[in-house]
Design a protein around this motif. Structure first.
Motif, PDB file in Angstrom:
ATOM      1  N   LEU A   1     -14.493  -1.499   1.670  1.00 32.34           N
ATOM      2  CA  LEU A   1     -15.104  -0.898   0.772  1.00 32.34           C
ATOM      3  C   LEU A   1     -13.609  -0.193  -0.188  1.00 32.34           C
ATOM      4  O   LEU A   1     -13.241   1.143   0.072  1.00 32.34           O
ATOM      5  CB  LEU A   1     -16.308   0.295   0.935  1.00 32.34           C
ATOM      6  N   TYR A   2     -13.402  -0.935  -1.130  1.00 31.98           N
ATOM      7  CA  TYR A   2     -12.583  -0.613  -2.157  1.00 31.98           C
ATOM      8  C   TYR A   2     -13.194   0.430  -3.501  1.00 31.98           C
ATOM      9  O   TYR A   2     -13.926   0.934  -3.552  1.00 31.98           O
ATOM     10  CB  TYR A   2     -11.059  -1.846  -2.978  1.00 31.98           C
TER      11      TYR A   2
ATOM     12  N   ALA B   1      -4.427  -3.068   0.904  1.00 33.34           N
ATOM     13  CA  ALA B   1      -4.960  -2.358   1.587  1.00 33.34           C
ATOM     14  C   ALA B   1      -6.242  -2.443   2.652  1.00 33.34           C
ATOM     15  O   ALA B   1      -5.702  -1.747   3.971  1.00 33.34           O
ATOM     16  CB  ALA B   1      -5.998  -1.059   0.528  1.00 33.34           C
TER      17      ALA B   1
ATOM     18  N   GLY C   1      -0.124  -2.141  -4.006  1.00 35.75           N
ATOM     19  CA  GLY C   1      -1.410  -3.757  -2.754  1.00 35.75           C
ATOM     20  C   GLY C   1      -1.330  -4.730  -3.133  1.00 35.75           C
ATOM     21  O   GLY C   1       0.253  -5.290  -3.709  1.00 35.75           O
TER      22      GLY C   1
ATOM     23  N   PRO D   1     -13.698   3.571  -3.465  1.00 34.38           N
ATOM     24  CA  PRO D   1     -15.609   4.287  -2.610  1.00 34.38           C
ATOM     25  C   PRO D   1     -15.412   5.334  -3.586  1.00 34.38           C
ATOM     26  O   PRO D   1     -16.973   6.010  -3.675  1.00 34.38           O
ATOM     27  CB  PRO D   1     -14.785   4.556  -1.539  1.00 34.38           C
TER      28      PRO D   1
ATOM     29  N   ALA E   1      -7.860   7.658  -2.873  1.00 34.50           N
ATOM     30  CA  ALA E   1      -6.666   6.967  -2.063  1.00 34.50           C
ATOM     31  C   ALA E   1      -6.837   6.249  -0.781  1.00 34.50           C
ATOM     32  O   ALA E   1      -6.526   5.930   0.253  1.00 34.50           O
ATOM     33  CB  ALA E   1      -5.848   7.461  -1.715  1.00 34.50           C
TER      34      ALA E   1
ATOM     35  N   GLY F   1     -10.223   4.860   5.762  1.00 27.24           N
ATOM     36  CA  GLY F   1      -7.966   5.042   5.891  1.00 27.24           C
ATOM     37  C   GLY F   1      -7.341   5.178   4.995  1.00 27.24           C
ATOM     38  O   GLY F   1      -7.837   4.970   3.501  1.00 27.24           O
ATOM     39  N   ARG F   2      -7.193   6.178   4.422  1.00 29.62           N
ATOM     40  CA  ARG F   2      -6.477   6.997   3.484  1.00 29.62           C
ATOM     41  C   ARG F   2      -4.820   6.915   3.828  1.00 29.62           C
ATOM     42  O   ARG F   2      -3.750   7.633   4.344  1.00 29.62           O
ATOM     43  CB  ARG F   2      -6.900   8.739   3.591  1.00 29.62           C
ATOM     44  N   ALA F   3      -4.486   6.930   2.450  1.00 31.88           N
ATOM     45  CA  ALA F   3      -3.312   7.005   1.314  1.00 31.88           C
ATOM     46  C   ALA F   3      -2.225   5.882   3.168  1.00 31.88           C
ATOM     47  O   ALA F   3      -1.264   6.164   3.185  1.00 31.88           O
ATOM     48  CB  ALA F   3      -2.171   7.712   1.982  1.00 31.88           C
TER      49      ALA F   3
ATOM     50  N   PRO G   1       0.735  -1.715   0.006  1.00 39.83           N
ATOM     51  CA  PRO G   1      -0.246  -0.313   0.012  1.00 39.83           C
ATOM     52  C   PRO G   1       1.004   1.537   0.045  1.00 39.83           C
ATOM     53  O   PRO G   1       0.540   2.266  -0.178  1.00 39.83           O
ATOM     54  CB  PRO G   1      -1.100  -0.503   1.516  1.00 39.83           C
TER      55      PRO G   1
ATOM     56  N   PHE H   1      -8.802  -6.674  -7.120  1.00 38.57           N
ATOM     57  CA  PHE H   1      -9.667  -5.627  -7.795  1.00 38.57           C
ATOM     58  C   PHE H   1      -7.864  -4.845  -9.101  1.00 38.57           C
ATOM     59  O   PHE H   1      -7.576  -3.346  -8.695  1.00 38.57           O
ATOM     60  CB  PHE H   1      -9.671  -4.068  -7.449  1.00 38.57           C
TER      61      PHE H   1
HETATM   62  N1  SAH Z   1      -4.706  -3.689  -5.565  1.00 43.70           N
HETATM   63  C1  SAH Z   1      -5.031  -2.540  -4.894  1.00 43.70           C
HETATM   64  C2  SAH Z   1      -6.110  -2.488  -4.837  1.00 43.70           C
HETATM   65  C3  SAH Z   1      -6.374  -1.797  -6.305  1.00 43.70           C
HETATM   66  S1  SAH Z   1      -8.298  -0.864  -5.894  1.00 43.70           S
HETATM   67  C4  SAH Z   1      -4.964  -4.037  -3.261  1.00 43.70           C
HETATM   68  O1  SAH Z   1      -4.365  -4.752  -3.213  1.00 43.70           O
HETATM   69  O2  SAH Z   1      -4.532  -3.141  -1.643  1.00 43.70           O
HETATM   70  C5  SAH Z   1      -7.525   1.394  -5.512  1.00 43.70           C
HETATM   71  C6  SAH Z   1      -8.102   1.322  -4.503  1.00 43.70           C
HETATM   72  O3  SAH Z   1      -7.532   0.219  -2.941  1.00 43.70           O
HETATM   73  C7  SAH Z   1      -8.210   2.276  -3.435  1.00 43.70           C
HETATM   74  O4  SAH Z   1      -9.427   3.222  -4.456  1.00 43.70           O
HETATM   75  C8  SAH Z   1      -8.733   2.663  -1.696  1.00 43.70           C
HETATM   76  O5  SAH Z   1      -9.551   2.070  -1.520  1.00 43.70           O
HETATM   77  C9  SAH Z   1      -7.441   1.201  -1.928  1.00 43.70           C
HETATM   78  N2  SAH Z   1      -6.102   1.777  -1.350  1.00 43.70           N
HETATM   79  C10 SAH Z   1      -5.037   1.601  -2.474  1.00 43.70           C
HETATM   80  N3  SAH Z   1      -4.017   1.969  -1.859  1.00 43.70           N
HETATM   81  C11 SAH Z   1      -4.553   2.147  -0.154  1.00 43.70           C
HETATM   82  C12 SAH Z   1      -4.010   3.087   0.542  1.00 43.70           C
HETATM   83  N4  SAH Z   1      -2.124   3.146   0.812  1.00 43.70           N
HETATM   84  N5  SAH Z   1      -4.758   3.280   2.231  1.00 43.70           N
HETATM   85  C13 SAH Z   1      -5.955   3.065   1.436  1.00 43.70           C
HETATM   86  N6  SAH Z   1      -6.456   2.539   0.802  1.00 43.70           N
HETATM   87  C14 SAH Z   1      -6.022   2.136  -0.345  1.00 43.70           C
END
Ligand code: SAH
Length: 254
Positions: A163-164, A116, A81, A166, A221, A195-197, A12, A86
């Motif tokens: 929820l990815y 994530a 991730g 969002p 993010a 949880g952001r970034a 992430p 996804f």
């Molecule tokens: N393959 C990635 C997901 C891709 S979809 C994984 O496994 O994490 C993209 C979504 O993943 C974003 O809209 C968010 O919901 C989430 N995401 C990716 N990186 C993130 C992070 N560092 N912190 C929080 N959410 C994250």
């Protein structure tokens, strides 16, 4: 001439989340393919070609990487991730299924990464300590009715829901609609984590409850975790609250 294709999960955030296997796959690749912001996270190596592409060109990118690998080159496609969540691993499989026979003969490695939901969950405690599921709120690749059906089924069966995707600039209303849908099944005080970034310098994690959850707290993010009715919040002096879902469940969700 057999080429190699590795589909590599970067985790992430920064290099702390990169597994040694992923680091080795990136280091040995002669060509890298990926969405530009993800490629920027990979340390630059001499003689390694980079093909950055737009986020919406997954199929095209997968096909280009496969065609390149089929010329005998060691190619890596990168995902944030985990590449199987996804992300690019399924896009590569789709291309292999419909593509030339030579692509099936390639040495293919899917290299997992920290997805994530695991990084966000770890930052607040153990919200996915019991049964949970992951849904993408993007309706680019599926109709919104299907998202609603899955939200109903997951909340109705007592799953914690991650929820990815969002929100995005093109999808401003979906998260609000999802919260409204989930409020039909879950009590107002159900914990919700934004949880952001996570794992990056601009990380921001907030904990609220479903009745107060405001979509303004989410952007592209952000990963949102909506608890089940069993999910609990433990207040701590001078520290952020702990959110967890107990490991056992006694009865079917009401
Ligand atoms: N393959 C990635 C997901 C891709 S979809 C994984 O496994 O994490 C993209 C979504 O993943 C974003 O809209 C968010 O919901 C989430 N995401 C990716 N990186 C993130 C992070 N560092 N912190 C929080 N959410 C994250």
């Amino acid at each position: 001439m057999t080429g190699k294709l590795a589909v590599v999960g970067l985790g992430p955030g920064d290099a702390r989340y990169l597994t040694p296997e992923a680091a080795a796959a990136l280091a040995s690749a002669e060509a890298l393919y990926g969405y530009a912001p993800y490629l920027q996270r990979v340390p630059v190596r001499q003689n390694q070609i980079r093909h950055a592409s737009d986020n919406r060109e997954e199929g095209q990118r997968a096909g280009a990487a496969l065609a390149h690998a089929a010329t005998g080159v060691n190619v890596a496609v990168v995902s944030g991730g985990d590449p199987g969540v996804f992300a690019m691993a399924a896009a590569v499989c789709e291309q292999i299924e419909s593509g030339p026979d030579a692509w099936r003969a390639l040495d293919l490695a899917i290299v997992p990464g920290v997805t994530a939901v695991l990084a966000v969950a770890a930052s607040v405690g153990a919200p996915v300590g019991h049964d949970f599921c992951a849904l993408s709120l993007s309706d680019n690749l599926k109709p919104w009715e299907l998202v609603e059906r899955r939200l109903d089924a997951a909340a109705g069966a007592g799953f914690v829901i991650a929820l990815y995707n969002p929100v995005s600039r093109a999808r401003p209303w979906q998260l609000g609609a999802a919260f409204a849908r989930l409020r039909r099944h879950l009590p107002g005080p159900t914990p919700v984590v934004f949880g952001r970034a996570v794992g990056r310098p601009d990380e921001r994690v907030t904990v609220t409850i479903l009745e107060a959850a405001d979509t303004i707290a989410a952007d592209m993010a952000t990963l949102v975790i909506v608890g089940s009715c069993a999910t609990r919040v433990i207040a701590r002096p001078g520290r952020p609250p702990l959110v967890y879902t107990p490991r056992s469940a006694q009865s079917v969700h009401p």
